[in-house]
Design a protein around this motif. Structure first.
Motif, PDB file in Angstrom:
ATOM      1  N   ARG A  90       0.853  -1.196   0.000  1.00 12.00           N
ATOM      2  CA  ARG A  90       0.000   0.000   0.000  1.00 12.00           C
ATOM      3  C   ARG A  90       0.883   1.238   0.000  1.00 12.00           C
ATOM      4  NH1 ARG A  90      -2.448  -3.844   3.291  1.00 12.00           N
ATOM      5  NH2 ARG A  90      -4.682  -4.126   3.015  1.00 12.00           N
ATOM      6  N   PHE A  91       0.290   2.334  -0.477  1.00 10.96           N
ATOM      7  CA  PHE A  91       1.002   3.605  -0.454  1.00 10.96           C
ATOM      8  C   PHE A  91       0.963   4.148   0.975  1.00 10.96           C
ATOM      9  CE2 PHE A  91      -0.376   2.968  -4.764  1.00 10.96           C
ATOM     10  CZ  PHE A  91       0.643   3.485  -5.546  1.00 10.96           C
ATOM     11  N   ARG A  92       2.141   4.387   1.524  1.00 12.53           N
ATOM     12  CA  ARG A  92       2.161   4.919   2.875  1.00 12.53           C
ATOM     13  C   ARG A  92       2.185   6.447   2.799  1.00 12.53           C
ATOM     14  NH1 ARG A  92       5.831   3.373   8.141  1.00 12.53           N
ATOM     15  NH2 ARG A  92       5.586   5.393   9.135  1.00 12.53           N
ATOM     16  N   VAL A  93       1.300   7.066   3.550  1.00 10.90           N
ATOM     17  CA  VAL A  93       1.182   8.528   3.524  1.00 10.90           C
ATOM     18  C   VAL A  93       1.203   9.063   4.955  1.00 10.90           C
ATOM     19  CG1 VAL A  93      -0.177   8.423   1.385  1.00 10.90           C
ATOM     20  CG2 VAL A  93      -1.357   8.564   3.577  1.00 10.90           C
TER      21      VAL A  93
ATOM     22  N   PRO B  49      -4.192  -5.766  -2.235  1.00 15.23           N
ATOM     23  CA  PRO B  49      -4.090  -4.311  -2.395  1.00 15.23           C
ATOM     24  C   PRO B  49      -3.321  -3.891  -3.655  1.00 15.23           C
ATOM     25  CG  PRO B  49      -3.016  -5.050  -0.360  1.00 15.23           C
ATOM     26  CD  PRO B  49      -3.727  -6.212  -0.922  1.00 15.23           C
ATOM     27  N   PRO B 100      -5.707  12.071   0.282  1.00 17.05           N
ATOM     28  CA  PRO B 100      -4.818  11.013  -0.227  1.00 17.05           C
ATOM     29  C   PRO B 100      -5.538   9.800  -0.814  1.00 17.05           C
ATOM     30  CG  PRO B 100      -4.321  11.515   2.073  1.00 17.05           C
ATOM     31  CD  PRO B 100      -5.498  12.347   1.702  1.00 17.05           C
ATOM     32  N   ASP B 101      -6.839   9.652  -0.530  1.00 14.43           N
ATOM     33  CA  ASP B 101      -7.523   8.495  -1.130  1.00 14.43           C
ATOM     34  C   ASP B 101      -7.997   8.797  -2.555  1.00 14.43           C
ATOM     35  OD1 ASP B 101      -9.723  10.109  -0.767  1.00 14.43           O
ATOM     36  OD2 ASP B 101     -10.742   8.798   0.663  1.00 14.43           O
ATOM     37  N   THR B 150      -8.432   3.944   2.701  1.00 10.57           N
ATOM     38  CA  THR B 150      -7.347   4.358   3.579  1.00 10.57           C
ATOM     39  C   THR B 150      -7.453   3.612   4.902  1.00 10.57           C
ATOM     40  OG1 THR B 150      -7.589   6.537   2.592  1.00 10.57           O
ATOM     41  CG2 THR B 150      -6.239   6.403   4.542  1.00 10.57           C
ATOM     42  N   SER B 166      -0.995   6.650   7.555  1.00 13.23           N
ATOM     43  CA  SER B 166      -2.048   5.880   6.905  1.00 13.23           C
ATOM     44  C   SER B 166      -1.466   5.160   5.700  1.00 13.23           C
ATOM     45  CB  SER B 166      -3.189   6.800   6.455  1.00 13.23           C
ATOM     46  OG  SER B 166      -3.742   7.466   7.563  1.00 13.23           O
ATOM     47  N   VAL B 167      -2.172   4.125   5.253  1.00 12.94           N
ATOM     48  CA  VAL B 167      -1.769   3.435   4.020  1.00 12.94           C
ATOM     49  C   VAL B 167      -2.988   3.387   3.100  1.00 12.94           C
ATOM     50  CG1 VAL B 167       0.086   2.064   5.029  1.00 12.94           C
ATOM     51  CG2 VAL B 167      -2.248   1.165   5.033  1.00 12.94           C
ATOM     52  N   VAL B 168      -2.710   3.471   1.800  1.00  5.64           N
ATOM     53  CA  VAL B 168      -3.810   3.582   0.844  1.00  5.64           C
ATOM     54  C   VAL B 168      -3.744   2.464  -0.198  1.00  5.64           C
ATOM     55  CG1 VAL B 168      -5.125   5.170  -0.594  1.00  5.64           C
ATOM     56  CG2 VAL B 168      -3.498   6.092   1.066  1.00  5.64           C
ATOM     57  N   TYR B 170      -5.641   1.559  -3.709  1.00  2.42           N
ATOM     58  CA  TYR B 170      -6.469   2.233  -4.712  1.00  2.42           C
ATOM     59  C   TYR B 170      -7.345   1.278  -5.531  1.00  2.42           C
ATOM     60  CZ  TYR B 170      -3.898   6.453  -3.585  1.00  2.42           C
ATOM     61  OH  TYR B 170      -3.371   7.528  -2.915  1.00  2.42           O
TER      62      TYR B 170
ATOM     63  N   MET C 347       2.087  17.643   1.741  1.00  5.99           N
ATOM     64  CA  MET C 347       1.689  18.011   0.383  1.00  5.99           C
ATOM     65  C   MET C 347       2.097  19.457   0.085  1.00  5.99           C
ATOM     66  SD  MET C 347      -2.148  16.498  -0.202  1.00  5.99           S
ATOM     67  CE  MET C 347      -2.520  14.738  -0.272  1.00  5.99           C
TER      68      MET C 347
END
Lengths: 101, 509, 497
Positions: A90-93, B49, B100-101, B150, B166-168, B170, C347
């Motif tokens: 997953r994309f970590r943000v 994912p 971010p989502d 998310t 957090s992790v996303v 898609y 961002m």
């Protein structure tokens, strides 16, 4: 429309909407430039009357559809290949403070 | 940001005595298309994912959307089923905000040109005065895309507050969504929460009949946001509203609206003002908490989506789609009532139990309508109620019911054992046959074993046996009961009775 | 220097097809030229030596196997860095995308590869295609091969300069307000912006979606026509892509006689604000068109006066939304993620660090123009002007077959000259913008050197939407007539690098 006045506060608000951290000491610079540019283009509102339709698309196309058939997806590895930070595929943000959607 | 202390609530009867509620419901429906709205990625729920993504739905630089025809058809069919007008010409718009989502940081949606608008849905609502039909007016149904999912990690609660990051994923981003927005629902009074629930329930049945969505509230393919406000009376201007999100079951819709009415009433009665804000419903604690204040709402900077061309559905296409619509609910009700031979009250109870489609499906799968109704309205309705879930969400299918009926008809099990079989199916023990085998539920069919039990019973109740011999056939029940008890219900009562009478040399009356 | 690098694309393709030269030799000659001069010109941001040689080798193998090659098989090309190419760095001239390698090919890239065109590398550009000088590239400016102290035009200055410096015979540009045509004009090369929708935008990193159009760049009209034929055509991945058959622009480029052709000179493009030498060469070119048999008519397009203003509302509005995706979450730069800061802060920092000043300026302007309360006055009004400009074009094309004007008001200006004056910079596009707003095609061809500075001047030819072949006919005929006058291509007059 008369040429609008743009204050550094306006720029700060717009910069927040656009998610660009403009340093405080640059706000006045951008405000000045924006005012000059807007001054030169504000005349657009004086040209066309209510009877003129707006053009959003240069060619008058309609109904461009794709059939509901699977196309090619990326692998997770490809999808994540450019990501600055990844965790468990997953994309970590960074943490999200605002609750939305 | 979130305040977790429980606010004061006004008793519901007092709320109704002092205020008139106004509601607005926004329902998001995920369409069950094979691919996403703007790209060819699959839409399977629960995939690994970021495996159902491509440059388009990941928002990679340079990628462009291409509109799924089936998604537009779904939107038009939903619009038609809700008695809407279908736009002659409409566009997508970009709703710009950063989150971010959302891979592009704008959502491709529709703004002032929805594909469907101006409709209505007649909703039967169970009230103290019996079932009343309430017309919910539909403002619009428009097309948009879903966001990614998310997860908030590192904090204690798994909630957004206090998370470290957090992790996303898609996979969900770009799945077609139809947003159905009602006009303000007025005049529901004390029935407002029930009207909301009945509307969403009816909408869900309708969408299922249209076969445009899985309509699984538990999986998020049907989601509801509820706007609620109170005003002094029916001729007062609308009050300030709150928007409650995260309402993910029919029960919650009713509860959340009732809660908001009570909470707002307490605020107003205390001389305060309702804050215009987003609130979040908490399924676990049955209360709403404050989210983002709408006063600092984003300026979404909508403008027509330049990457998608306008949609101009031809009237021929619309009529073709209209021809595919399922029967309108009222006509269907009348037809089913006649076919099943049930009266208004019985039909109401079937509808209120959310069992109509299930009964229909069970009949279609091969059961007779009496049996189908018996199971869904009896055993299964009780189970659903006990578990606090919707009937349709129970882990049993119409085909399972047919299997059970078939086993009863074959004499493999009786009614009592059937209940155990169903319990086994609900517990995830497999098909009806598997449950019968695993739990050892076959009726004892071996005559010698039964005869032994009958002789034993006669020996224990000689006086009763005498009466039967003397022609009092009605007394056989006591002996049959004893045999059934001895065989732990695994015998066929009718057979026991026949064997008993034969054994005693008595003709059945 | 190898004589291969001065050949036209058509000549190279036929030499490769006949076996007179191998595609690998041709690629190597151009790679050598890049190694020799690009340190001074800086037309390329990335040179894909390995990939180019491999592609050339594949063409040679196909030829050896007896396969019929496409019209441009084996011909080298510079690809503007706005176009995605799988596995090859694609930066759009921005720090924001430094090091990013797309996992997919743009449709244009895919078509070039399929046609056997040898992609040498990615050419420099103003950051996210915003600019008219290539000075806004985050990786340093490209210089004009005619005079290294001058700009090569923009945003596609790398593509025009690589042609003028003989680093490639073909290049791909993108044109949102003139970014193909103005660089062509100031470097003495040919550049075409096809009808909006003629060439797929899939994989083209969007600046302003309703204005962007990719197109061919070369040193002569025929080569642009050949390249046009390779890249144009319907693409289901681009909903705004035209479904029409691609017009026969190659045949049109062979036109040598303009008898019966009515050509309109646009009154509003060419008066005040245009350099004297530009006007002089323009007048001479119009005279040459008359000699070729064309009938010249003066036409008025009154709303062109508002084109620049409308453009500088539509472009920033669309770009503020298109560039929102660059937020440091999924790819590219991320700045200030210290584990404590929020996603909003990260961002904001990323975008502040990743975007240059011109990009920031336009995003802020676009955010303003789309804001509640200003939308109707600004974006809405600009879209109406778009309608009026389309009507001006329709009225004009009811009277004439094509329109002509100078491509740019001046010849190449000095580096740094207009960098601090955005409005002066924006004026470079005054003659090219109307075609973007209307979605109509435009071409720039060289028509000589301005007497006062000996720098190239371009003529713009504009045709109705979906009639791109008319530009090629007029351009082809005029180019041939001028070549006959000059005796040698205009680039032979450039100072050798």
């Amino acid at each position: 429309m008369a040429s609008p006045e743009i204050t550094p506060d306006d720029v700060a608000h717009l910069a927040r909407l656009a998610r660009i951290d403009i340093p405080a000491d640059r706000l006045a610079y951008y405000a000045g430039q924006l005012e000059v540019i807007l001054g030169s283009i504000a005349k657009v509102s004086e040209v066309a009357g209510d009877d003129v339709p707006a053009t959003s698309h240069p060619q008058p196309l309609t109904n461009a559809f794709r059939e509901d058939e699977p196309g090619q997806s990326l692998t997770a590895e490809q999808a994540l290949s450019g990501a600055p930070s990844v965790e468990d595929s997953r994309f970590r943000v960074p943490r999200i403070l605002d609750e939305e959607a | 940001m979130t305040t977790m202390n429980s606010p004061a609530l006004m008793p519901y009867d007092d709320v109704i005595a002092q205020f008139d509620p106004v509601m607005g419901l926004e329902v998001h429906v995920e369409l069950n298309t094979k691919t996403k709205m703007f790209c060819g990625c699959a839409t399977e729920f629960g995939a690994a994912p970021n495996t159902q993504v491509c440059p388009v739905c990941l928002g990679l630089p340079g990628a462009l959307p291409a509109l799924n025809r089936k998604g537009v058809e779904g939107a038009i069919r939903i619009g038609l089923a809700l008695n809407c007008e279908i736009a002659q010409w409409c566009r997508f718009a970009r709703k710009n905000y950063f989150y971010p989502d959302m891979p592009k940081n704008f959502q491709t949606s529709q703004y002032d040109e929805p594909i469907a608008f101006n409709g209505w849905l007649d909703v039967p609502v169970e009230t103290d005065e019996g079932v009343q039909v309430f017309r919910v007016e539909i403002e619009r149904a428009h097309m948009e895309e879903d966001t990614g999912k998310t997860s908030h990690l590192g904090g204690a609660t798994g909630r957004i507050q206090g998370a470290d990051y957090s992790v996303v994923d898609y996979n969900r981003a770009g799945i077609p969504l139809i947003e159905i927005v009602t006009k303000p629902i007025v005049g529901a009074g004390k029935n407002a929460p029930a009207v909301a629930r009945a509307y969403v329930s009816m909408l869900r049945d309708l969408l299922r009949a249209l076969d445009v969505s899985d309509v699984r509230m538990d999986q998020g393919s049907l989601r509801c946001d509820a706007n609620v406000s109170l005003r002094a009376s029916a001729d007062s201007p609308f009050g300030t509203r709150t928007e409650t999100k995260n309402v993910n079951s029919l029960r919650s819709i009713e509860k959340a609206i009732r809660y908001e009415m009570q909470r707002q009433a307490a605020v107003l009665a205390g001389g305060g003002q309702v804050t215009q804000e987003t609130r979040h419903w908490h399924e676990d604690t049955n209360l709403t908490t404050s989210g983002r204040s709408k006063e600092e709402a984003e300026d979404y900077r909508y403008f027509p989506e330049p990457d998608l061309v306008p949609i101009a559905p031809s009237r021929e296409w619309v009529e073709q789609l209209r021809a595919t619509l399922p029967e309108p609910p009222a006509a269907r009700r009348a037809r089913l009532q006649e076919q099943w031979g049930v009266n208004d009250t019985e039909m109401d109870s079937i509808i209120n139990a959310g069992a109509v489609d299930l009964v229909v499906a069970t009949i279609a799968a091969g059961a007779d309508h009496t049996a189908a109704r018996k199971w869904w309205l009896g055993e299964l309705a009780r189970t659903a109620n006990d578990q606090g879930v919707d009937l349709a969400d129970l882990a049993i299918t119409p085909a399972d019911i047919v299997d059970v009926e078939r086993l009863i008809a074959a004499g493999t099990i009786n009614d009592k054992l059937a209940r155990e079989v169903i319990a086994g199916i609900l517990a995830g023990e497999g098909t009806a046959e598997q449950v019968v085998a695993r739990r050892g539920l076959q009726i004892v069919g071996d005559d010698s074993a039964l005869l032994a039990a009958i002789e034993q019973a006669i020996a224990e109740q000689p006086d009763v046996a005498e009466k039967i011999r003397g022609g009092k056939v009605a007394a056989a029940g006591a002996v049959v009961g004893a045999v059934m008890k001895a065989t732990r219900g695994q015998a066929d009562a009718a057979k026991v009775r026949a064997l008993l009478l034969a054994h005693l040399g008595v003709e059945d009356a | 220097m190898s004589e291969l690098i001065t050949k036209t694309a058509a000549e190279l393709a036929s030499a490769i097809a006949s076996g007179a030269v191998s595609a690998v030799e041709v690629a190597q000659a151009h790679l050598d030229r890049i190694a020799e001069v690009d340190g001074r010109v800086h037309a390329f941001l990335h040179v894909d030596t390995e990939g180019a040689l491999a592609a050339a080798k594949a063409v040679d193998s196909r030829r050896a196997a007896g396969e019929r090659l496409g019209a441009l098989a084996g011909v080298p090309l510079g690809l503007k860095d706005v176009m995605c190419m799988e596995g090859i760095p694609t930066t759009c001239g921005s720090k924001m995308l430094e090091g990013w390698r797309p996992p997919y090919d743009a449709t244009v890239t895919r078509r070039l590869k399929d046609a056997g065109v040898v992609i040498l590398g990615k050419t420099n550009m103003d950051e996210f295609a915003m600019g008219s000088s290539t000075e806004h590239s985050a990786y340093g400016p490209t210089r004009n091969p005619w005079d290294l102290e001058r700009i090569p035009g923009g945003s596609g200055g790398g593509s025009s300069a690589c042609l003028a410096a003989y680093e490639a015979p073909l290049a791909i540009g993108t044109d949102t307000g003139g970014s193909i045509r103005q660089p062509a004009a100031v470097t003495g090369t040919v550049g075409v912006k096809p009808t909006y929708g003629a060439v797929s935008r899939y994989g083209l990193i969007a600046l302003a979606s309703s204005l962007d159009q990719a197109g061919p760049c070369a040193r002569n009209v025929l080569d642009t026509a050949l390249l046009h034929s390779v890249i144009a055509g319907h693409d289901p991945h681009d909903s705004t892509s035209l479904t029409d058959a691609v017009p026969d622009v190659v045949a049109a480029a062979g036109t040598r006689d303009l008898t019966g052709m009515r050509i309109g000179v646009v009154k509003e493009l060419g008066g005040e604000g245009y350099q004297a030498g530009v006007r002089q060469r323009f007048d001479e070119a119009v005279a040459a068109l008359t000699s070729l048999g064309a009938e010249i008519v003066e036409v008025s397009c009154p709303h062109f006066d508002y084109a620049l203003a409308a453009y500088y509302l539509i472009l920033p509005s669309e770009c503020s939304s298109n560039l929102a995706k660059f937020d440091g979450m999924r790819y590219g730069l991320r700045v200030g993620d210290d584990g404590e800061s929020s996603v909003e802060q990260v961002m904001g920092r990323t975008r502040a660090a990743g975007f240059g000043e011109e990009v920031t300026r336009r995003i802020i302007l676009g955010t303003y123009a789309l804001s509640a309360g200003y939308y109707d006055a600004f974006y809405g009004s600009a879209q109406k002007i778009r309608t009026l400009i389309q009507r001006d074009f329709n009225d004009a094309f009811a009277k004439v077959d094509v329109l002509v004007s100078p491509t740019a008001p001046t010849t190449a200006f000095k580096l740094g000259e207009k960098l601090d004056d955005p409005l002066a910079m924006y004026l470079n596009d005054i003659a090219t913008i109307p075609a973007n707003l209307a979605g109509t095609p435009g071409m720039s061809i060289p028509i000589g050197l301005a007497p006062e500075d000996n720098l190239p001047v371009g003529l713009q030819i504009m045709a109705p939407a979906r009639a791109d072949e008319r530009m090629y006919a007029v351009g082809g005929a005029l180019e041939a007539a001028l070549l006959a006058q000059w005796g040698a291509p205009i680039l032979s007059k450039a100072v050798a690098l």
